[in-house]
Design a protein around this motif. Structure first.
Motif, PDB file in Angstrom:
ATOM      1  N   ALA A   2      66.416  -8.121 -41.019  1.00  0.00           N
ATOM      2  CA  ALA A   2      65.496  -8.776 -41.956  1.00  0.00           C
ATOM      3  C   ALA A   2      65.942 -10.214 -42.230  1.00  0.00           C
ATOM      4  O   ALA A   2      65.113 -11.122 -42.322  1.00  0.00           O
ATOM      5  N   LYS A  29      64.942 -12.577 -39.519  1.00  0.00           N
ATOM      6  CA  LYS A  29      63.503 -12.842 -39.493  1.00  0.00           C
ATOM      7  C   LYS A  29      63.061 -13.815 -40.599  1.00  0.00           C
ATOM      8  O   LYS A  29      61.914 -14.252 -40.609  1.00  0.00           O
ATOM      9  N   HIS A  59      61.188  -4.900 -45.461  1.00  0.00           N
ATOM     10  CA  HIS A  59      61.613  -4.560 -44.111  1.00  0.00           C
ATOM     11  C   HIS A  59      62.254  -3.160 -44.093  1.00  0.00           C
ATOM     12  O   HIS A  59      61.980  -2.345 -43.197  1.00  0.00           O
ATOM     13  N   ASP A 117      59.538  -0.542 -44.549  1.00  0.00           N
ATOM     14  CA  ASP A 117      58.782  -0.362 -43.307  1.00  0.00           C
ATOM     15  C   ASP A 117      59.522   0.560 -42.335  1.00  0.00           C
ATOM     16  O   ASP A 117      58.915   1.148 -41.447  1.00  0.00           O
TER      17      ASP A 117
END
Length: 193
Positions: A127, A130, A177, A180
């Motif tokens: 994460a 990103k 994240h 998910d």
């Protein structure tokens, strides 16, 4: 009472039933070596032998009124001895099994926790990678360098509010994240001060 061998077990039981402590002592010393030998073979722990013998003779003394009704004192004493010894062995085995089960559960839990932690750490790093570069930089300065919001703001030439808002956004990005990927953690873990 003179000699220990002059009295039968039945006579000693009858005297003990009246509260005769000397008869009790004679019975104790008559059976002590035999009981020690057998109990030692059953429990295989020297420290426990005397505890079981103490328990047997305490039982005899506490039930002394019932002793005259016992037709075979030796058989009765040995039955009590076997019962006490085997009960002790069974309890030890049960305790050992429970300890092993607890250890297995603990080991399993530790392994599961280690796997969970490793996966969560991997997802957090993913994460972070990103994140936009500025958000990533602010987050890493806070978490890895341990800088506080005013220090980060001073180092990057940003307002403390911008740094704070960026850290909150970074926390939400990480939490989203993780969510998910099936890991739900409270936002509080990602709150920065």
């Amino acid at each position: 009472m003179k000699d220990n061998s002059l009295y039968t077990d039945e006579q000693l039981f009858a005297l003990i039933a009246t509260g005769d402590e000397a008869a009790f002592e004679r019975l104790f010393y008559r059976y002590l070596p035999k009981l020690q030998l057998v109990i030692r073979k059953i429990v295989k722990q020297e420290a426990v032998v005397n505890d079981i013998i103490h328990d047997i003779f305490l039982n005899i003394w506490l039930k002394r009124e019932e002793l005259p009704e016992i037709s075979s004192p030796a058989s009765w004493i040995y039955r009590v001895m076997y019962n006490r010894s085997l009960t002790w062995v069974e309890r030890q085995q049960l305790h050992k099994r429970k300890q092993q089960q607890l250890q297995a559960v603990t080991t399993t839990n530790d392994a599961e926790e280690a796997v969970f932690f490793a996966e969560t750490s991997r997802l957090v790093r993913e994460a972070i990678r990103k994140m936009p570069p500025q958000t990533q930089r602010i987050y890493l300065l806070s978490r890895e360098s341990g800088l506080r919001i005013p220090e980060i703001a001073g180092n990057l030439g940003l307002s403390p509010n911008t740094v704070k808002n960026t850290l909150v956004r970074a926390g939400k990005l990480i939490r989203d994240h993780l969510r998910d990927h099936g890991i739900v953690l409270p936002l509080l873990l990602f709150t920065f001060y």
